[in-house]
Design a protein around this motif. Structure first.
Motif, PDB file in Angstrom:
ATOM      1  N   THR A  32      -3.687  -0.586  -9.019  1.00 19.65           N
ATOM      2  CA  THR A  32      -4.605  -1.321 -10.981  1.00 19.65           C
ATOM      3  C   THR A  32      -3.997  -0.668 -11.264  1.00 19.65           C
TER       4      THR A  32
ATOM      5  N   ARG B 128      -2.111   9.038   0.658  1.00 23.40           N
ATOM      6  CA  ARG B 128      -3.629   8.531   0.548  1.00 23.40           C
ATOM      7  C   ARG B 128      -4.644   9.593  -0.729  1.00 23.40           C
ATOM      8  N   GLY B 129      -5.126   9.247  -2.091  1.00 28.07           N
ATOM      9  CA  GLY B 129      -5.959  10.022  -2.898  1.00 28.07           C
ATOM     10  C   GLY B 129      -6.787  10.363  -1.700  1.00 28.07           C
TER      11      GLY B 129
ATOM     12  N   GLY C 239       0.818  -1.327  -0.088  1.00 29.08           N
ATOM     13  CA  GLY C 239       0.430   0.131   0.172  1.00 29.08           C
ATOM     14  C   GLY C 239       0.769   1.285  -0.113  1.00 29.08           C
ATOM     15  N   GLY C 240      -0.254   2.657   0.184  1.00 26.74           N
ATOM     16  CA  GLY C 240       0.598   3.597   0.139  1.00 26.74           C
ATOM     17  C   GLY C 240       0.156   4.296   0.653  1.00 26.74           C
ATOM     18  N   GLY C 241      -0.721   4.214   2.161  1.00 30.52           N
ATOM     19  CA  GLY C 241      -1.059   5.020   3.230  1.00 30.52           C
ATOM     20  C   GLY C 241       0.448   5.172   4.181  1.00 30.52           C
TER      21      GLY C 241
ATOM     22  N   ASN D  73      -5.825   2.666 -11.958  1.00 32.22           N
ATOM     23  CA  ASN D  73      -6.450   3.489 -11.910  1.00 32.22           C
ATOM     24  C   ASN D  73      -6.795   4.170 -10.923  1.00 32.22           C
TER      25      ASN D  73
ATOM     26  N   GLY E  53      -1.067   8.795  -4.656  1.00 36.32           N
ATOM     27  CA  GLY E  53      -1.121   7.594  -4.095  1.00 36.32           C
ATOM     28  C   GLY E  53      -0.659   6.555  -5.089  1.00 36.32           C
ATOM     29  N   MET E  54      -0.599   6.137  -5.930  1.00 39.48           N
ATOM     30  CA  MET E  54      -0.073   4.612  -6.789  1.00 39.48           C
ATOM     31  C   MET E  54       1.280   5.309  -6.876  1.00 39.48           C
TER      32      MET E  54
ATOM     33  N   ASP F 180      -5.034  10.213  -6.204  1.00 40.72           N
ATOM     34  CA  ASP F 180      -4.934   8.640  -6.666  1.00 40.72           C
ATOM     35  C   ASP F 180      -3.577   8.911  -7.251  1.00 40.72           C
TER      36      ASP F 180
ATOM     37  N   PHE G 109      -9.644   3.455  -7.143  1.00 38.65           N
ATOM     38  CA  PHE G 109      -9.402   1.835  -6.574  1.00 38.65           C
ATOM     39  C   PHE G 109      -8.278   2.065  -5.492  1.00 38.65           C
ATOM     40  N   THR G 110      -8.219   1.047  -4.275  1.00 34.72           N
ATOM     41  CA  THR G 110      -6.752   0.691  -3.838  1.00 34.72           C
ATOM     42  C   THR G 110      -6.254  -0.225  -3.600  1.00 34.72           C
ATOM     43  N   THR G 111      -5.257  -0.125  -3.512  1.00 32.21           N
ATOM     44  CA  THR G 111      -3.703  -1.761  -3.409  1.00 32.21           C
ATOM     45  C   THR G 111      -4.560  -2.479  -3.053  1.00 32.21           C
TER      46      THR G 111
HETATM   47  O1  LIG Z   1      -5.565   0.648  -7.822  1.00 34.22           O
HETATM   48  C1  LIG Z   1      -4.955   1.852  -6.877  1.00 34.22           C
HETATM   49  C2  LIG Z   1      -4.212   1.732  -6.090  1.00 34.22           C
HETATM   50  C3  LIG Z   1      -4.102   2.524  -5.150  1.00 34.22           C
HETATM   51  N1  LIG Z   1      -4.467   4.300  -5.213  1.00 34.22           N
HETATM   52  C4  LIG Z   1      -3.966   5.341  -4.647  1.00 34.22           C
HETATM   53  O2  LIG Z   1      -3.270   4.882  -4.401  1.00 34.22           O
HETATM   54  C5  LIG Z   1      -3.443   5.821  -2.630  1.00 34.22           C
HETATM   55  C6  LIG Z   1      -2.070   4.508  -1.207  1.00 34.22           C
HETATM   56  O3  LIG Z   1      -3.466   2.928  -1.801  1.00 34.22           O
HETATM   57  P1  LIG Z   1      -3.467   2.387  -0.318  1.00 34.22           P
HETATM   58  O4  LIG Z   1      -4.083   1.398  -0.881  1.00 34.22           O
HETATM   59  O5  LIG Z   1      -4.406   3.064  -0.218  1.00 34.22           O
HETATM   60  O6  LIG Z   1      -2.330   1.975   0.738  1.00 34.22           O
HETATM   61  C7  LIG Z   1      -5.034   5.418  -2.319  1.00 34.22           C
HETATM   62  O7  LIG Z   1      -4.837   5.551  -1.314  1.00 34.22           O
HETATM   63  C8  LIG Z   1      -5.633   5.632  -3.610  1.00 34.22           C
HETATM   64  O8  LIG Z   1      -5.480   6.867  -3.605  1.00 34.22           O
HETATM   65  C9  LIG Z   1      -5.323   4.434  -7.210  1.00 34.22           C
HETATM   66  O9  LIG Z   1      -5.576   5.388  -7.325  1.00 34.22           O
HETATM   67  N2  LIG Z   1      -5.352   3.105  -7.196  1.00 34.22           N
END
Ligand SMILES: O=c1ccn([C@@H]2O[C@H](COP(=O)(O)O)[C@@H](O)[C@H]2O)c(=O)[nH]1
Ligand SMILES: Nc1ncnc2c1ncn2[C@@H]1O[C@H](COP(=O)(O)OP(=O)(O)OP(=O)(O)O)[C@@H](O)[C@H]1O
Length: 236
Positions: free
Chosen positions: A133, A57-58, A51-53, A135, A75-76, A72, A138-140
């Motif tokens: 992803t 975070r976006g 993850g990237g928290g 995109n 965040g990626m 986002d 989404f989240t990790t």
């Molecule tokens: O597919 C994705 C994955 C992540 N993001 C952005 O990155 C941050 C960090 O990832 P976390 O899962 O929260 O640790 C996330 O908040 C998104 O802003 C994304 O856009 N698309």
């Protein structure tokens, strides 16, 4: 023999902060790398999403006025920073890695494809899948379920800072009790927040079991491979 042959390990960016308020704690990073090395030496094929928290975070960016899509994307990029740090820590202790990115950014990493990933896993590389992803929105966690399904992992291991799924967030409710196993449907019905719903649904629909455990205790990844029941199994 290890319980699983091929795993997708999801690591929390926030956990990488260790006792800091931000960024990467060198000791936590080294501990993660040692745990991964131990399991890699057992012959387990390992794909990782981190993850990237600990960096950005976006959603928090949007709350401060950033455009959500740009937030986002930031965040990626944070997940790429963490992936490079983990790759470097693993290389330093003799583990071969391949960083594959969901967005083209050579030479930082190779552009992801399922077949490239599987070939590298079969050749003994630990594959780190970065940029989620690729995109926004989404989240990790969703990135992990996607990659786990694509690489045909036996399980998605969610290595986090709690030791499983509870009846409520254990960091907020000390009376919460832990499940040793739970179905995807119970997660929806009880409104449990341990993983986002998109990720849970992808795992449910594609029959990918999830195992939630505490990765911050050194030796736990090995314990999961040895079949010790230290966390919570999610299944259909
Ligand atoms: O597919 C994705 C994955 C992540 N993001 C952005 O990155 C941050 C960090 O990832 P976390 O899962 O929260 O640790 C996330 O908040 C998104 O802003 C994304 O856009 N698309
Ligand atoms: N029912 C529940 N059972 C267990 N944990 C829960 C539950 N509800 C909320 N949580 C919280 O979920 C967190 C685990 O989520 P996760 O590992 O994705 O952390 P994160 O900080 O979001 O990671 P990242 O930095 O990768 O985005 C735990 O720290 C815990 O407080």
């Amino acid at each position: 023999m290890a319980k699983y042959k091929r795993i997708l390990l999801k690591l929390s960016g926030e956990s990488l902060m260790g006792s800091q308020n931000y960024g990467i704690d060198a000791q936590r990073l080294a501990e993660y790398a040692e745990q991964i090395k131990e399991v890699s030496q057992m012959g387990v094929q390992i794909g990782i999403v981190i993850g990237g928290g600990n960096i950005f975070r976006g959603l928090s960016g949007a709350a401060k006025g950033f455009d959500r899509v740009k937030g986002d994307q930031m965040g990626m990029c944070a997940t790429v920073i963490n992936s490079l740090a983990l790759s470097s820590a693993l290389n330093a202790i003799g583990v071969k890695t391949k960083v594959l990115t969901a967005i083209r950014m050579e030479p930082i990493g190779e552009f992801y494809s399922k077949w490239k990933a599987i070939e590298a896993l079969e050749d003994g590389y630990v594959c780190i899948f970065s940029a989620g992803t690729g995109n926004p929105y989404f989240t990790t966690d969703t990135g992990s379920s996607l990659r786990g399904i694509e690489i045909e992992a036996d399980v998605m291991l969610k290595g986090t800072r709690v030791d499983g799924i509870y009846t409520a967030d254990p960091e907020k409710d000390p009376a919460a009790t832990k499940f040793s196993e739970i179905t995807y449907d119970e997660i929806y019905n009880r409104g449990l927040k341990v993983m986002d719903l998109t990720a849970t649904t992808m795992c449910k629909e594609n029959n990918l079991p999830i195992y939630v455990f505490n990765m911050d205790i050194v030796g736990n990844l090995r314990r999961v491979m040895d079949g010790e029941e230290i966390g919570t199994l999610v299944h259909n």
